[in-house]
Scaffold this motif. Sequence first.
Motif, PDB file in Angstrom:
ATOM      1  N   VAL A   2       0.859  -1.179   0.000  1.00 23.74           N
ATOM      2  CA  VAL A   2       0.000   0.000   0.000  1.00 23.74           C
ATOM      3  C   VAL A   2       0.898   1.234   0.000  1.00 23.74           C
ATOM      4  O   VAL A   2       1.698   1.444   0.914  1.00 23.74           O
ATOM      5  CB  VAL A   2      -0.916   0.024   1.237  1.00 23.74           C
ATOM      6  N   SER A   3       0.754   2.072  -1.041  1.00 27.66           N
ATOM      7  CA  SER A   3       1.587   3.257  -1.178  1.00 27.66           C
ATOM      8  C   SER A   3       0.839   4.502  -0.735  1.00 27.66           C
ATOM      9  O   SER A   3      -0.392   4.511  -0.619  1.00 27.66           O
ATOM     10  CB  SER A   3       2.030   3.429  -2.629  1.00 27.66           C
ATOM     11  N   VAL A  25       0.729   9.427  10.877  1.00 28.74           N
ATOM     12  CA  VAL A  25       1.190   8.034  10.932  1.00 28.74           C
ATOM     13  C   VAL A  25       2.676   7.942  10.611  1.00 28.74           C
ATOM     14  O   VAL A  25       3.436   7.234  11.289  1.00 28.74           O
ATOM     15  CB  VAL A  25       0.370   7.161   9.960  1.00 28.74           C
ATOM     16  N   LEU A  26       3.095   8.667   9.561  1.00 28.43           N
ATOM     17  CA  LEU A  26       4.476   8.567   9.099  1.00 28.43           C
ATOM     18  C   LEU A  26       5.409   9.559   9.797  1.00 28.43           C
ATOM     19  O   LEU A  26       6.619   9.521   9.569  1.00 28.43           O
ATOM     20  CB  LEU A  26       4.522   8.788   7.588  1.00 28.43           C
ATOM     21  N   GLY A  42       4.541   0.237   5.998  1.00 32.57           N
ATOM     22  CA  GLY A  42       4.724  -1.053   6.636  1.00 32.57           C
ATOM     23  C   GLY A  42       3.417  -1.537   7.253  1.00 32.57           C
ATOM     24  O   GLY A  42       2.425  -0.799   7.318  1.00 32.57           O
ATOM     25  N   GLU A  43       3.412  -2.751   7.733  1.00 32.05           N
ATOM     26  CA  GLU A  43       2.187  -3.337   8.282  1.00 32.05           C
ATOM     27  C   GLU A  43       1.648  -2.543   9.470  1.00 32.05           C
ATOM     28  O   GLU A  43       0.444  -2.300   9.573  1.00 32.05           O
ATOM     29  CB  GLU A  43       2.443  -4.792   8.695  1.00 32.05           C
ATOM     30  N   GLU A  44       2.533  -2.133  10.380  1.00 33.89           N
ATOM     31  CA  GLU A  44       2.084  -1.368  11.542  1.00 33.89           C
ATOM     32  C   GLU A  44       1.561  -0.002  11.115  1.00 33.89           C
ATOM     33  O   GLU A  44       0.566   0.503  11.672  1.00 33.89           O
ATOM     34  CB  GLU A  44       3.226  -1.214  12.545  1.00 33.89           C
ATOM     35  N   GLU A  45       2.204   0.602  10.140  1.00 32.12           N
ATOM     36  CA  GLU A  45       1.749   1.907   9.645  1.00 32.12           C
ATOM     37  C   GLU A  45       0.387   1.795   8.977  1.00 32.12           C
ATOM     38  O   GLU A  45      -0.485   2.654   9.160  1.00 32.12           O
ATOM     39  CB  GLU A  45       2.774   2.490   8.683  1.00 32.12           C
ATOM     40  N   HIS A  48      -2.197   1.386  11.705  1.00 28.40           N
ATOM     41  CA  HIS A  48      -2.408   2.665  12.385  1.00 28.40           C
ATOM     42  C   HIS A  48      -3.273   3.587  11.528  1.00 28.40           C
ATOM     43  O   HIS A  48      -4.241   4.191  12.014  1.00 28.40           O
ATOM     44  CB  HIS A  48      -1.054   3.316  12.673  1.00 28.40           C
ATOM     45  N   PHE A  49      -2.941   3.685  10.239  1.00 27.20           N
ATOM     46  CA  PHE A  49      -3.723   4.536   9.343  1.00 27.20           C
ATOM     47  C   PHE A  49      -5.168   4.064   9.254  1.00 27.20           C
ATOM     48  O   PHE A  49      -6.108   4.868   9.319  1.00 27.20           O
ATOM     49  CB  PHE A  49      -3.100   4.563   7.947  1.00 27.20           C
ATOM     50  N   GLN A  50      -5.367   2.779   9.108  1.00 27.49           N
ATOM     51  CA  GLN A  50      -6.729   2.258   8.979  1.00 27.49           C
ATOM     52  C   GLN A  50      -7.553   2.493  10.238  1.00 27.49           C
ATOM     53  O   GLN A  50      -8.756   2.749  10.165  1.00 27.49           O
ATOM     54  CB  GLN A  50      -6.680   0.771   8.635  1.00 27.49           C
TER      55      GLN A  50
END
Length: 275
Positions: A2-3, A25-26, A42-45, A48-50
């Motif tokens: 996911v970009s 998030v970033l 990344g997966e954690e990011e 967190h975003f979702q």
Amino acid sequence: MVSVASLLLEGSLPRLEVRLLLQAVLQCSLTTLISAPERCLGEEEIAHFQALQARRQRGEPMAYLLGEREFYGLSFLTTPAVLIPRPETEELVDWALETSAPLASLHCLDLGTGSGALALSLQYHRPHWQVSATDHSAAALALAKENAARLLPSSGPVLNWYLGNWFEALPKGETFDLILSNPPYIAAADPHLDRGDLRFEPRQALTAGPSGTEDLAHIIAQAPLWLKPGGKLRVEHGFDQGEFCRSCFLRAGFTQVTTRTDLAGLERLTGGQRS
């Protein structure tokens, strides 16, 4: 993968809100974000975003999701323990800063400080003033103190913080040149409380009884006891409460009673001077 670009284009939220959530998030600036649209999370990011995205889709205010809100050029930490600082209230700061010559030294009070937006804006722009602030919420006062530590120089003035309900929080005999307050002024049954950001803000900081004017009436009636001769009181109120506030000021013996309008031409601030 996911970009950044794919999230900006997916359309579940306005693009500006997606940008702000991605910055949170970033932990990056807007320039960094838009200069690398191909960056993959990344997966954690992503998780967190979702999570933030889902909360926003349920209507939670951006200020609470991001944890901060700008007010009078300063960035205030903002949590569900306090009202979200609003642009309309900046007019109260403007009016306060007009009260005296820039180099005059005033003793000022912010009643019901919340995040500290009023008190800290005054102290930041008038470091030679002595500013005090009260709040009945320990969580709000703790957040205001945290904002003070972030926004004011460590070598600068120290605010006085008082926990309690309105003037009851203050030491006996204290008096002020200027008192400001943005108290609760929404009627308890107002349907707007169940709409928009208000649904998530602390109810006790929004409502003040059946009519919404109870705290305004109390503050205006008691203020002369805490003002120096010639001292001034300025309050924010609802757009349809100007006439009520003016009558309260006059009953309390204030002179030079004035109401100011906001950019939409609605009556939002009223003030007077102790005779």
